[in-house]
Design a protein around this motif. Structure first.
Motif, PDB file in Angstrom:
ATOM      1  N   PRO A 168      39.167 -13.042  44.487  1.00 33.69           N
ATOM      2  CA  PRO A 168      40.087 -13.201  43.357  1.00 33.69           C
ATOM      3  C   PRO A 168      39.738 -12.214  42.237  1.00 33.69           C
ATOM      4  N   LEU A 169      40.768 -11.619  41.666  1.00 37.27           N
ATOM      5  CA  LEU A 169      40.575 -10.613  40.627  1.00 37.27           C
ATOM      6  C   LEU A 169      41.516 -10.861  39.457  1.00 37.27           C
ATOM      7  N   TYR A 170      41.048 -10.481  38.271  1.00 39.42           N
ATOM      8  CA  TYR A 170      41.918 -10.444  37.098  1.00 39.42           C
ATOM      9  C   TYR A 170      42.361  -8.992  36.918  1.00 39.42           C
TER      10      TYR A 170
ATOM     11  N   THR B 262      44.614  -6.399  34.609  1.00 42.87           N
ATOM     12  CA  THR B 262      45.293  -6.165  33.346  1.00 42.87           C
ATOM     13  C   THR B 262      45.947  -4.787  33.413  1.00 42.87           C
TER      14      THR B 262
ATOM     15  N   ALA C 136      37.325 -12.597  39.172  1.00 42.15           N
ATOM     16  CA  ALA C 136      37.822 -13.814  38.515  1.00 42.15           C
ATOM     17  C   ALA C 136      36.758 -14.898  38.563  1.00 42.15           C
TER      18      ALA C 136
ATOM     19  N   LYS D  11      36.627 -16.966  32.349  1.00 49.33           N
ATOM     20  CA  LYS D  11      37.917 -17.095  31.680  1.00 49.33           C
ATOM     21  C   LYS D  11      38.686 -15.781  31.800  1.00 49.33           C
ATOM     22  N   ALA D  12      39.996 -15.900  31.997  1.00 48.52           N
ATOM     23  CA  ALA D  12      40.843 -14.716  32.153  1.00 48.52           C
ATOM     24  C   ALA D  12      40.943 -13.955  30.834  1.00 48.52           C
TER      25      ALA D  12
ATOM     26  N   GLU E 127      42.753 -11.671  28.003  1.00 47.91           N
ATOM     27  CA  GLU E 127      44.119 -11.779  27.492  1.00 47.91           C
ATOM     28  C   GLU E 127      45.051 -10.817  28.238  1.00 47.91           C
TER      29      GLU E 127
ATOM     30  N   ALA F 117      45.754 -10.836  31.372  1.00 44.74           N
ATOM     31  CA  ALA F 117      45.357 -10.597  32.762  1.00 44.74           C
ATOM     32  C   ALA F 117      46.134 -11.508  33.710  1.00 44.74           C
ATOM     33  N   HIS F 118      46.332 -11.018  34.904  1.00 43.46           N
ATOM     34  CA  HIS F 118      47.000 -11.780  35.959  1.00 43.46           C
ATOM     35  C   HIS F 118      45.989 -12.037  37.073  1.00 43.46           C
ATOM     36  N   LEU F 119      45.964 -13.265  37.568  1.00 46.66           N
ATOM     37  CA  LEU F 119      45.072 -13.618  38.673  1.00 46.66           C
ATOM     38  C   LEU F 119      45.758 -13.235  39.984  1.00 46.66           C
TER      39      LEU F 119
END
Length: 151
Positions: free
Chosen positions: A9-11, A13, A37, A40-41, A43, A45-47
């Motif tokens: 899993p990655l954040y 941006t 991930a 906390k994500a 600001e 960012a999409h998981l």
């Protein structure tokens, strides 16, 4: 979403950048950050998940063997011009297929940790042979059939 042998899993941006093209300006998007991930994500960012598949190992190997291996962030275009990251892949063929379908794809360099993880996935499951598919020539005039019958 849990980190596993085949899922990371990655954040992701994204950032926009105004670029001058002739007399006009256009908005280009790029990957601003790609982070594990684990907390906390950040600001904005999409998981998303980077998922590895056994049948794509040869494509991962080709990518890792390049001078500058890349990850491909496949995005959804909601029609407002702002791409939304949906998935991440290390397979160039998947990214090319998305581009052919007019789906936005952004690239970024593979972080060293992810490169090592992909390498260990390939090592654990074995190298897959690179298969090139050739199309058979279709002889619509029947010339090949005639030459076989004469032999």
């Amino acid at each position: 979403m849990q980190h596993s042998e085949s899922i990371w899993p990655l954040y992701v941006t994204l950032a926009s950048k105004e670029v001058q093209v002739g007399r006009w300006t256009q908005t280009n998007w790029e990957v601003a950050s790609l982070l594990p991930a684990t907390g906390k994500a950040p600001e904005g960012a999409h998981l998303v998940a980077l998922e590895l598949y056994l049948d794509e190992r040869a494509n991962y190997r080709l990518n890792l063997d390049l001078d500058h291996p890349k990850l491909f962030v496949i995005c959804d275009d909601k029609g407002d011009g702002v791409p939304v990251p949906m998935s991440v892949t290390a397979n160039q063929n998947v990214a090319a297929g998305a581009l052919e379908g007019d789906t936005p794809v952004l690239t970024c360099a593979i972080p060293e940790a992810i490169g090592c993880w992909i390498e260990s996935f390939i090592t654990r499951h074995g190298e897959a042979p690179i298969q090139a598919h050739r199309r058979r020539h279709i002889d619509v005039r029947g010339e090949a059939r005639k030459s076989r019958e004469e032999s």
